[in-house]
Design an enzyme around this catalytic site. Structure first.
Site, mmCIF file in Angstrom:
data_model
loop_
_atom_site.group_PDB
_atom_site.id
_atom_site.type_symbol
_atom_site.label_atom_id
_atom_site.label_comp_id
_atom_site.label_asym_id
_atom_site.label_seq_id
_atom_site.Cartn_x
_atom_site.Cartn_y
_atom_site.Cartn_z
ATOM 1 N N GLU A 264 -6.617 4.715 8.103
ATOM 2 C CA GLU A 264 -6.431 6.133 7.776
ATOM 3 C C GLU A 264 -7.700 6.708 7.155
ATOM 4 O O GLU A 264 -8.033 7.875 7.357
ATOM 5 C CB GLU A 264 -5.207 6.299 6.851
ATOM 6 C CG GLU A 264 -3.912 6.052 7.634
ATOM 7 C CD GLU A 264 -2.777 5.449 6.826
ATOM 8 O OE1 GLU A 264 -2.818 5.469 5.590
ATOM 9 O OE2 GLU A 264 -1.828 4.947 7.462
ATOM 10 N N SER B 165 3.911 -1.946 10.275
ATOM 11 C CA SER B 165 5.368 -1.968 10.463
ATOM 12 C C SER B 165 6.020 -3.303 10.092
ATOM 13 O O SER B 165 6.981 -3.725 10.735
ATOM 14 C CB SER B 165 5.735 -1.556 11.895
ATOM 15 O OG SER B 165 5.315 -0.223 12.137
ATOM 16 N N GLY C 102 2.848 2.441 10.724
ATOM 17 C CA GLY C 102 3.788 3.551 10.541
ATOM 18 C C GLY C 102 4.538 3.952 11.801
ATOM 19 O O GLY C 102 5.191 4.993 11.839
ATOM 20 N N GLU D 22 -4.912 -4.768 10.791
ATOM 21 C CA GLU D 22 -3.879 -3.756 10.962
ATOM 22 C C GLU D 22 -4.141 -2.999 12.268
ATOM 23 O O GLU D 22 -4.944 -2.050 12.282
ATOM 24 C CB GLU D 22 -3.905 -2.762 9.789
ATOM 25 C CG GLU D 22 -3.658 -3.394 8.439
ATOM 26 C CD GLU D 22 -3.127 -2.377 7.429
ATOM 27 O OE1 GLU D 22 -2.077 -2.644 6.858
ATOM 28 O OE2 GLU D 22 -3.751 -1.310 7.245
ATOM 29 N N LYS E 211 0.114 4.245 -0.203
ATOM 30 C CA LYS E 211 -0.523 5.424 0.398
ATOM 31 C C LYS E 211 -0.309 6.647 -0.522
ATOM 32 O O LYS E 211 -0.220 6.475 -1.737
ATOM 33 C CB LYS E 211 -0.010 5.639 1.815
ATOM 34 C CG LYS E 211 -0.154 4.349 2.662
ATOM 35 C CD LYS E 211 0.063 4.522 4.125
ATOM 36 C CE LYS E 211 -0.116 3.183 4.818
ATOM 37 N NZ LYS E 211 0.047 3.286 6.263
ATOM 38 N N ASN F 153 0.862 -1.180 0.000
ATOM 39 C CA ASN F 153 0.000 0.000 0.000
ATOM 40 C C ASN F 153 0.900 1.231 0.000
ATOM 41 O O ASN F 153 1.487 1.557 1.022
ATOM 42 C CB ASN F 153 -0.897 -0.029 1.250
ATOM 43 C CG ASN F 153 -1.733 1.219 1.394
ATOM 44 O OD1 ASN F 153 -1.798 2.046 0.489
ATOM 45 N ND2 ASN F 153 -2.388 1.361 2.543
ATOM 46 N N HIS G 34 -9.354 1.153 5.238
ATOM 47 C CA HIS G 34 -8.065 1.339 5.906
ATOM 48 C C HIS G 34 -8.255 2.283 7.097
ATOM 49 O O HIS G 34 -9.062 3.207 7.039
ATOM 50 C CB HIS G 34 -7.043 1.918 4.918
ATOM 51 C CG HIS G 34 -5.654 1.889 5.452
ATOM 52 N ND1 HIS G 34 -5.193 2.814 6.351
ATOM 53 C CD2 HIS G 34 -4.639 1.016 5.258
ATOM 54 C CE1 HIS G 34 -3.938 2.511 6.677
ATOM 55 N NE2 HIS G 34 -3.582 1.423 6.025
HETATM 56 P P1 13P Z 1 3.322 0.489 7.595
HETATM 57 O O1 13P Z 1 3.832 -0.794 7.009
HETATM 58 O O2 13P Z 1 4.008 1.708 7.068
HETATM 59 O O3 13P Z 1 3.268 0.434 9.090
HETATM 60 O O4 13P Z 1 1.789 0.652 7.104
HETATM 61 C C1 13P Z 1 0.930 -0.422 7.223
HETATM 62 C C2 13P Z 1 -0.310 -0.102 6.498
HETATM 63 O O5 13P Z 1 -1.068 0.761 6.885
HETATM 64 C C3 13P Z 1 -0.577 -0.820 5.239
HETATM 65 O O6 13P Z 1 -1.863 -0.586 4.792
#
Ligand code: 13P
Length: 254
Positions: free
Chosen positions: A100, A216, A176, A170, A11, A9, A98
């Protein structure tokens, strides 16, 4: 056999030129890897990149996903991107719900029900995200939270439609942050998700469900997490922005 998936992803990162170079590098590296039939690699670039990324990727090596889609099919919804448009570009899946999107754009279960519906209607595989916040884990509500996210957005589906879904667990506190869930924490939640699905749709559907871990994941911890029996791959953020690290994570699922 249950499908294993490593999905990147991206983002809101990269401009088209960088994204195309990244996709091309991933595609080239994958040519040297003999992927078993049940292992799939997916990348989810920003919408603006998809048409270009499609041109530099081989569908039998890596498929392309949207990071989101509109709730509606088409029409006067300025700024939105419909599932049908993603399909028209050659996408085969779409990330839905997601954290976010839930946190910054107010996506509720009612909204996600519509997105899942339109994704399935347009023959896109929904990668449905769930996961608790830190305070919810600390107050021991993580199972309850994940169960309601799944049941509210997905359990209206027929068994046949549900079997087209992939779930990504997640935990918000791991996204992140550099803090990964331990392999035991991931396994415990994945087993719980499978049990929850089993009690609604039956054991066979639950056994066939692909459940990804995200938060992560890096080359250094991927193998350990993917070794757990209920973890069927990962949804990768930061580490998917470099071809080498993403490919190392793909190798960890083999
Ligand atoms: P990270 O791997 O940067 O922690 O993000 C995970 C994520 O949100 C994937 O959709």
């Amino acid at each position: 056999m249950r499908k294993k998936i490593v999905a990147g992803n991206w983002k809101m990162n990269t401009i088209v030129r960088e994204g195309v170079a990244l996709a091309a590098a991933v595609n080239t590296e994958l040519k040297n890897i003999d992927l078993p039939e049940n292992v799939k690699v997916i990348i989810a670039p920003p919408f603006t990149h998809i048409a270009f990324v499609e041109q530099v990727t081989d569908e039998n090596k890596v498929t392309v996903a949207g990071q989101n889609c509109a709730t509606e099919e088409e029409g006067a919804y300025t700024g939105e991107v419909a599932a049908k448009m993603l399909k028209g570009l050659g996408c085969s899946s779409v990330i839905i719900g997601h954290s976010e999107r839930r946190t910054y754009y107010g996506e509720t279960s009612e909204i996600l029900v519509k997105k899942v519906y339109t994704a399935l209607k347009n023959d896109l595989m929904p990668i449905f995200c769930c996961g608790e916040k830190l305070e919810e884990r600390e107050s021991n509500k993580h199972f309850e939270v994940v169960e309601s996210q799944i049941s509210e957005a997905l359990f209206h589906l027929s068994k046949e439609d549900f079997s087209k879904i992939v779930i990504a667990y997640e935990p918000v506190w791991a996204i992140g942050t550099g803090v990964t869930a331990s392999k035991e924490q991931a396994e415990e939640m994945h087993a719980f998700i499978r049990k929850t699905v089993s009690s609604h749709y039956g054991k066979e559907t639950a056994d066939n469900l692909t459940i990804l871990y995200g938060g992560s994941v890096k080359p250094a911890n991927a193998k350990e997490i993917f070794s757990m029996p209920n973890v069927d791959g990962g949804l990768i953020g930061g580490a998917s922005l470099k071809a080498d690290s993403f490919i190392d994570i793909v190798k960890a699922v083999l």
